[in-house]
Write a protein that holds these residues in place. Structure first.
Motif, PDB file in Angstrom:
ATOM      1  N   ARG A   1      85.933  14.196  48.195  1.00 52.32           N
ATOM      2  CA  ARG A   1      85.880  14.195  46.735  1.00 52.32           C
ATOM      3  C   ARG A   1      86.963  15.142  46.228  1.00 52.32           C
ATOM      4  O   ARG A   1      87.684  15.741  47.000  1.00 52.32           O
ATOM      5  N   HIS A   2      87.038  15.277  44.922  1.00 51.89           N
ATOM      6  CA  HIS A   2      88.064  16.138  44.334  1.00 51.89           C
ATOM      7  C   HIS A   2      87.566  17.578  44.303  1.00 51.89           C
ATOM      8  O   HIS A   2      87.484  18.218  43.259  1.00 51.89           O
ATOM      9  N   ILE A   3      87.243  18.089  45.487  1.00 51.85           N
ATOM     10  CA  ILE A   3      86.750  19.450  45.651  1.00 51.85           C
ATOM     11  C   ILE A   3      87.516  20.078  46.808  1.00 51.85           C
ATOM     12  O   ILE A   3      87.758  19.428  47.823  1.00 51.85           O
ATOM     13  N   SER A   4      87.905  21.331  46.657  1.00 53.98           N
ATOM     14  CA  SER A   4      88.605  22.011  47.744  1.00 53.98           C
ATOM     15  C   SER A   4      87.737  22.005  48.997  1.00 53.98           C
ATOM     16  O   SER A   4      86.543  22.295  48.935  1.00 53.98           O
ATOM     17  N   PRO A   5      88.305  21.667  50.146  1.00 52.56           N
ATOM     18  CA  PRO A   5      87.509  21.652  51.378  1.00 52.56           C
ATOM     19  C   PRO A   5      87.209  23.052  51.909  1.00 52.56           C
ATOM     20  O   PRO A   5      86.389  23.203  52.820  1.00 52.56           O
ATOM     21  N   LEU A   6      87.874  24.073  51.364  1.00 53.25           N
ATOM     22  CA  LEU A   6      87.633  25.444  51.798  1.00 53.25           C
ATOM     23  C   LEU A   6      87.061  26.245  50.627  1.00 53.25           C
ATOM     24  O   LEU A   6      87.744  26.475  49.624  1.00 53.25           O
ATOM     25  N   ARG A   7      85.807  26.671  50.780  1.00 52.53           N
ATOM     26  CA  ARG A   7      85.163  27.454  49.724  1.00 52.53           C
ATOM     27  C   ARG A   7      84.440  28.653  50.327  1.00 52.53           C
ATOM     28  O   ARG A   7      83.873  28.556  51.418  1.00 52.53           O
ATOM     29  N   ILE A   8      84.485  29.745  49.604  1.00 50.16           N
ATOM     30  CA  ILE A   8      83.848  30.979  50.058  1.00 50.16           C
ATOM     31  C   ILE A   8      82.625  31.248  49.180  1.00 50.16           C
ATOM     32  O   ILE A   8      82.701  31.190  47.946  1.00 50.16           O
ATOM     33  N   TRP A   9      81.496  31.560  49.838  1.00 53.31           N
ATOM     34  CA  TRP A   9      80.213  31.738  49.174  1.00 53.31           C
ATOM     35  C   TRP A   9      79.678  33.143  49.432  1.00 53.31           C
ATOM     36  O   TRP A   9      79.897  33.717  50.503  1.00 53.31           O
ATOM     37  N   ASN A  10      78.972  33.668  48.443  1.00 48.53           N
ATOM     38  CA  ASN A  10      78.329  34.959  48.609  1.00 48.53           C
ATOM     39  C   ASN A  10      77.144  34.821  49.554  1.00 48.53           C
ATOM     40  O   ASN A  10      76.275  33.975  49.341  1.00 48.53           O
ATOM     41  N   LEU A  11      77.113  35.633  50.601  1.00 49.94           N
ATOM     42  CA  LEU A  11      76.076  35.495  51.616  1.00 49.94           C
ATOM     43  C   LEU A  11      74.711  35.931  51.098  1.00 49.94           C
ATOM     44  O   LEU A  11      73.678  35.390  51.506  1.00 49.94           O
ATOM     45  N   GLU A  12      74.689  36.875  50.170  1.00 52.58           N
ATOM     46  CA  GLU A  12      73.416  37.389  49.669  1.00 52.58           C
ATOM     47  C   GLU A  12      72.801  36.490  48.605  1.00 52.58           C
ATOM     48  O   GLU A  12      71.590  36.263  48.590  1.00 52.58           O
TER      49      GLU A  12
END
Length: 393
Positions: free
Chosen positions: A243-254
């Motif tokens: 889809r039109h979404i970056s394949p690399l995303r960073i998420w907050n672990l908490e």
């Protein structure tokens, strides 16, 4: 009269540390005392830090024990020049998608529903054919697994996560996803899993809360790879990019909240098949778009700081870094393994590993001595310590 041998040991080693390998070799031939000092680790550390796969990180930390720095510098020259012996360690009859991990003198490999541990031989870097342990917790093939100090954590095609004690036969499993658990990572008392069901989940790995789901993240795309930051504050997902979404995303672990997206110009279908952190601020990614990308979160999240293209336009299934200058990658066709030096654009060397049919390199791992690569029907080794080693299949 001034005598070099009359200097204190620490001054002598300091002087030696500024010499190149040729000068150290010549000094070592003068007398026994100089030979002794010319072989010490302190004399070779500066040289080793500029070599590929010598056991030193970018920060200068030594990660290898039991092998002298001088010996590692010698073996590093074989890596740089592509000099190695090849062998086939294991074969199996049906085609699989094996994943491997190295832990000291043991090699772990997934074979269908099982994970098998093999002891490496100290004489020729082969392995003992009989596994020292077999770990089973899935009703379908193991997709990926990671090692901790005491456990193996695996994700399977049955949508479950398996927990195995390394030094005993104890195993347990719990339902995690509706479809395949494609990828998994574990650090600091948490597990992160990613699935074909378009979710990533964070699980507790602490006593009393084992297997408790802390967050469910809707990624809107199939998750092929995950990695937890060394700071234990965030994790990255690599998705299919359908889809039109970056394949690399960073998420907050908490909190499980999205922190940032990496890159802006990925083509549709440029899924990320492997990703890992080198340091808390730098990570590597590779996948279907045929590139290895090096990201530095301190400079930019919109564009990688360096990239290396697979010259035969093949997807890159897996990679590993020595934490300093060298990267090894595995391609999707003809069992091709490539060695890269981050300081140059083109690959150093490539090796096409034999297979009855064109097979991807599904997984690879290397030590300072050897590189191990798993194809659809065999486990191969490239031994950089000896150029005349023969290992029977």
């Amino acid at each position: 009269m001034f005598s070099l041998l009359g200097l204190p040991e620490e001054i002598l080693l300091l002087i030696f540390s500024y010499l190149d390998s040729q000068a150290l070799g010549r000094l070592g031939q003068v007398c026994r005392r100089l030979h002794h000092f010319a072989g010490k680790d302190a004399a070779w550390r500066r040289i080793a830090r500029g070599c590929i796969n010598s056991g030193f990180t970018q920060q200068g930390a030594d990660t290898v024990f039991g092998i002298s720095v001088k010996e590692r510098v010698k073996v590093s020259q074989n890596w740089r020049k592509g000099r190695c012996s090849r062998g086939t360690l294991l074969k199996w009859k049906c085609n699989l998608m094996p994943w491997i991990q190295l832990d000291g003198e043991r090699l772990y490999i997934s074979q269908a529903k099982d994970i098998r541990a093999y002891q490496l031989r100290s004489d020729n870097n082969g392995l003992h054919r009989r596994p020292v342990a077999i770990f089973s917790a899935h009703q379908d093939d193991v997709c990926r697994f990671v090692l901790t100090n005491s456990h193996i954590i695996s994700g399977g095609g049955d949508g479950k996560i398996g927990l195995h004690k390394v030094h005993s036969s104890g195993s347990l499993q719990f339902s995690a996803h509706d479809q395949d658990v494609n990828c998994i990572d574990c650090q600091g008392g948490v597990i992160v899993s990613g699935s074909r069901d378009r979710t990533a989940k964070v699980w507790s790995f602490s006593l009393g809360r084992l297997g408790q789901c802390l967050h469910t993240i809707q990624t809107e795309d199939r998750v092929w790879s995950v990695a937890i930051s060394p700071l234990l504050s965030s994790f990255v997902t690599g998705t299919a990019c359908c889809r039109h979404i970056s394949p690399l995303r960073i998420w907050n672990l908490e909190s499980g909240q999205l922190m940032t997206c990496l890159g802006t110009d990925f083509l549709r279908g440029a899924g990320v098949l492997d990703v890992f952190y080198e340091t808390p601020f730098t990570l590597l990614s590779c996948g279907y778009d045929t590139y290895i990308r090096y990201w530095d979160l301190r400079t930019s999240t919109r564009k990688c700081v360096m990239e290396w293209e697979e010259p035969h336009d093949s997807a890159l299934y897996c990679m590993q870094s020595d934490g300093n200058y060298m990267i090894a990658s595995g391609s999707s066709y003809y069992g091709v393994v490539r060695l890269w030096d981050k300081r140059v654009k083109n690959c150093l060397h490539f090796y096409s590993l034999p297979s009855p049919t064109s097979s991807p390199v599904y997984s690879l791992r290397f030590s300072t001595k050897c590189l191990y690569a798993a194809l659809a029907s065999a486990l191969h080794v490239l031994d950089f310590t000896s150029t005349d080693l023969q290992i029977r299949s």
